[in-house]
Design an enzyme around this catalytic site. Structure first.
Site, PDB file in Angstrom:
ATOM      1  N   GLU A   1      14.147 -15.824   0.155  1.00 34.94           N
ATOM      2  CA  GLU A   1      14.709 -16.700   1.689  1.00 34.94           C
ATOM      3  C   GLU A   1      13.955 -17.892   1.322  1.00 34.94           C
ATOM      4  OE1 GLU A   1      14.730 -15.189   5.563  1.00 34.94           O
ATOM      5  OE2 GLU A   1      16.137 -13.682   4.615  1.00 34.94           O
TER       6      GLU A   1
ATOM      7  N   ASP B   1       0.799  -1.609  -0.011  1.00 35.63           N
ATOM      8  CA  ASP B   1       0.581   0.031   0.116  1.00 35.63           C
ATOM      9  C   ASP B   1       1.011   1.105   0.074  1.00 35.63           C
ATOM     10  OD1 ASP B   1      -2.820   0.840   0.509  1.00 35.63           O
ATOM     11  OD2 ASP B   1      -2.003   2.291   2.392  1.00 35.63           O
TER      12      ASP B   1
END
Ligand code: GLC
Ligand code: CA
Length: 594
Positions: free
Chosen positions: A302, A232
Site C-alpha cells: 500500500e 524477529d
C-alpha cells in the site's frame, strides 16, 4: 588435489552459470545492509549506552563505508530484560535511546544521505510490561485479555505441572505459572508460554486482535517513513495445534565444533548445505506463519517505493527457508546456513550452490551474513583451532581462546568472498573494523538472559555486543563523551578504533570500503555467478566469476600463483610477490581482472 603450479588465464575459464543475473530491480535485491545495535554503536549523551542521537552522529561513517541501508535492532520502550527484544510499547522509543523526534531526525539524516532504514519488529512475544500482558494478568482465565497470549491450565490433578515439556531457548522451562488468586479454578493458577525469557510472553497468533495490532504497528512505522522491517523469530509465531510435547532440544544455536577437521572435504557433509543451525520442533516453522507474511506483504504494497521484510528464521534446509521469501511473502531471509558453514572450500561451495538453487526457484535474492548480535563475531569464530559451525553463543574466559591473527586473516578472506556473492549482504557493526568478540568478559558484567537461565553454562551473547571504538585511546575509545561503556572493551579495541583505520592502506576498514565501492561499480550484487571450472572440485580453493571479476579464495595451505598479468582489484591480505609471479597465500581472497 592441491595445486602447486601457477594458474594460467585459461584455468580461470567460467563453468556454467549456477545463478543468473537478477537484473535491476528493487533496491533490497542487491543491497548491502549494515546492522546497528543501538546500545553499542555510539553514545550521544555520555551515559555509556548507545542511543539514536549517537546513530545520527555516525551516519557519515556509514555513508563513507558505502553501505546502502541500515537495520537497527530494537529501540522501543522496554524494560531491557533482553536488550530491547522485550517490547513494552511498539510505538514509542525507550528513553534510554531518545525520543520519537530523535528517531525522525535519524531517519531524515539517513534519507538525505541516500541510506534506507530498516527497523526491527518483534512479533513472537512482547514484554511482560506491555499493557496487554498486564491486562491479561488482571483478567480471568478464558477472558479475551488472556487469549492474546498463550495461557494454559497446568497438567496433573492440581495443575501444577507445566502444560507441556517445552524448554526455553535461553534455557529452563518455557512455561511460568501465575501467582495463586481467589478466583482460580480447582486446577489452580494458569501457566503462560515464553519461548525466551519469563519476561517475554509469547503472543497468540490464533487471535485476530494480535494480527490487527501488528498490522497497525507496521503502518505506524511505514507512515513515519521506514523502508522495511527485520522480523524477529519469524519462524516461531505459530505453534503446532495442541502444543504437543517434544523430546528435541531447543536452545540458542550453539553450533558444532568439528574436532581435527583438516580442510579435506567432509564426505559426511549434507548435500543440502545444512549445518544444524535450524530450529525445529512443534514451536517452529509451522505452515501457519506464511499467512501472516502474505498479509504483511499486502500492507507494504500500500506504500510507495520498495519496502521490504527480512526474516530472521533459523530454518534448515534452505528449501524450507525459501518458503519465507516466496513472491507474495517476505523479501529476504538471513542465510544462517552460510553464516554457520565451516571454513572449508567444498562446504562453502555447497552452501552457495544450494542457496542459489533454492532462492532462485522462488525469485528471491540470497541474503548473505557472517555476523550479528546473536553470534560470536566471525573474527573470533574463525580464529579457533577447530573448524566447525560454532561456537556461536559466546566464548568465556575459561573456553579455548581464538587466535586473533588467524581469526582476522580468515574473517577478512570470508568477507571478501561474501561481498563478491550476488544478492544482498548484511554487515554487523564493527566488522568493518575487524573487531573480535570480548572473549574474557567477567561474569559480573554479563547481561544476556541466556547466561543466567543456563546458570552460566552458556557464556551468552554479550561478547559480540561490546561498545564500538571510534577514537583509539580516548576515554571509552570514543564510544561517547565519557569513559562509560555498558560493557568493558577489550584492550585490542584501541588499535582497531575507526580513526586508526580511516585512510590507512591495508586496514580492515579500507578493505571493506574498497570492496563495497567495487561491488557497486561492477554491479556484482545483480550479476550471475559461475564457478571457475578448473577449480570447481578443489579441496582448497573457492573460485568464481561474477560480473567482470574473478574471485579466488585460498583456504588451503599452499600459496596459489596467479596468471601473469592478472590485475588485483582488492585482496584480503598481503600477497606473495616474487620476480615473476603473484601468489595468493593461505586464508586469503582476491578479486581480479583476468
Ligand atoms: C532473536 C533476536 C535475539 C533475541 C530473540 C528473542 O533471535 O535476534 O537477540 O534474544 O530473538 O527476541
Ligand atoms: Ca546514551
Amino acid at each position: 588435489m592441491t595445486r602447486t603450479t601457477p594458474l594460467t588465464t585459461d584455468d580461470l575459464t567460467a563453468g556454467p552459470l549456477v545463478h543468473t543475473s537478477a537484473g535491476s530491480g528493487e533496491w533490497w535485491r542487491d543491497a548491502v545492509i549494515y546492522q546497528v545495535y543501538p546500545r553499542s554503536f555510539a553514545d550521544g549523551n555520555g551515559d555509556g549506552i548507545g542511543d539514536l542521537p549517537g546513530v545520527t552522529s555516525k551516519l557519515d561513517h556509514l555513508k563513507q563505508l558505502g553501505v546502502d541501508a541500515v537495520w537497527l535492532s530494537p529501540f522501543y520502550r522496554s524494560p531491557q530484560k533482553d536488550a530491547g527484544y522485550d517490547v513494552a510499547d511498539y510505538r514509542d522509543i525507550d528513553p534510554l535511546f531518545g525520543t520519537l523526534a530523535d528517531f525522525d531526525e535519524m531517519l531524515a539524516g539517513a534519507h538525505e544521505r541516500g541510506l534506507k532504514i530498516i527497523v526491527d519488529l518483534v512479533p513472537n512475544h512482547s514484554s511482560d510490561q506491555h499493557v496487554w500482558f498486564q491486562e491479561a494478568l488482571a483478567a480471568a482465565p478464558g477472558s479475551a485479555a488472556r487469549d492474546r497470549y498463550m495461557f494454559r491450565d497446568g497438567r496433573g490433578p492440581e495443575g501444577d505441572e507445566p502444560p507441556n515439556n517445552w524448554q526455553s531457548i535461553f534455557g529452563g522451562p518455557a512455561w511460568t505459572r501465575l501467582a495463586p488468586r481467589e478466583d482460580d479454578t480447582p486446577l489452580g493458577p494458569q501457566w503462560y508460554l515464553h519461548l525466551f525469557d519469563t519476561s517475554q510472553p509469547d503472543l497468540n497468533w490464533e487471535n485476530r486482535e494480535v494480527h490487527e495490532e501488528f498490522e497497525a504497528v507496521l503502518r505506524f512505522w511505514l507512515d513515519r517513513g521506514v523502508d522495511g522491517f527485520r522480523v524477529d523469530v519469524a519462524h516461531g509465531m505459530v505453534k503446532a495445534a495442541g502444543l504437543p510435547d517434544w523430546e528435541g532440544q531447543v536452545s540458542m544455536v550453539e553450533g558444532t565444533v568439528e574436532e581435527g577437521h583438516d580442510q579435506v572435504s567432509d564426505p559426511g557433509a549434507p548435500e543440502d548445505g545444512s549445518t544444524g543451525a535450524g530450529h525445529n520442533g512443534p514451536m517452529f516453522d509451522q505452515d501457519g506463519v506464511h499467512e501472516i507474511y502474505r498479509a504483511w506483504h499486502r500492507v507494504l504494497e500500500e506504500y510507495p517505493g520498495d519496502r521490504c521484510l527480512v526474516a530472521e528464521a533459523w530454518v534448515e534446509p534452505l528449501s524450507r527457508l525459501a518458503r519465507y521469501v516466496r513472491p507474495d511473502e517476505m523479501h529476504q531471509a538471513f542465510n544462517f546456513s552460510f553464516l554457520t558453514a565451516p571454513w572449508d572450500a567444498a562446504r562453502l561451495r555447497t552452501v552457495v550452490d544450494v542457496s542459489f538453487n533454492t532462492m532462485d526457484a522462488v525469485g528471491a535474492p540470497t541474503t548473505w551474513v557472517l555476523s550479528n548480535h546473536d553470534v560470536v563475531r566471525h573474527v573470533s569464530r574463525l580464529g579457533l583451532a577447530t573448524i566447525g559451525t560454532g561456537p556461536l553463543n559466546g566464548i568465556a574466559a575459561t573456553d579455548p581462546q581464538p587466535d586473533p591473527v588467524l581469526g582476522l586473516r580468515r574473517a577478512r578472506a570470508a568477507t571478501l568472498l561474501m561481498l563478491a556473492l550476488p544478492g544482498s549482504a548484511y554487515l554487523y557493526q564493527g566488522e568493518e573494523l575487524g573487531l573480535p568478540d570480548h572473549t574474557a568478559l567477567p561474569d559480573e558484567v554479563r547481561q544476556d538472559p541466556s547466561f543466567f537461565r543456563t546458570a552460566g553454562a552458556e557464556a551468552g551473547r554479550d561478547g559480540c555486543r561490546v561498545p564500538l571504538p571510534w577514537v583509539g585511546g580516548a576515554p571509552g575509545n570514543g564510544f561517547g563523551s565519557t569513559d562509560a561503556t555498558w560493557l568493558p572493551q577489550p584492550d585490542v579495541y584501541a588499535d582497531l578504533a575507526a580513526d586508526r583505520q580511516y585512510g590507512v592502506e591495508g586496514s580492515t576498514y579500507e578493505m571493506y570500503r574498497t570492496a563495497l565501492e567495487l561491488r557497486r561499480a561492477e554491479k556484482v550484487g545483480a550479476s550471475g555467478l559461475s564457478w571457475v571450472e578448473s577449480l570447481a572440485d578443489s579441496p582448497d580453493v573457492v573460485a568464481f566469476r561474477v560480473a567482470d571479476v574473478v574471485v579466488v579464495g585460498n583456504l588451503g595451505t599452499v600459496p596459489l600463483a596467479l596468471p601473469a598479468g592478472a590485475e588485483v582489484l582488492v585482496a584480503s591480505g598481503d600477497l606473495d610477490s616474487s620476480a615473476d609471479t603473484v601468489a595468493v597465500p593461505t586464508d586469503t581472497t582476491v578479486w581480479l581482472r583476468a
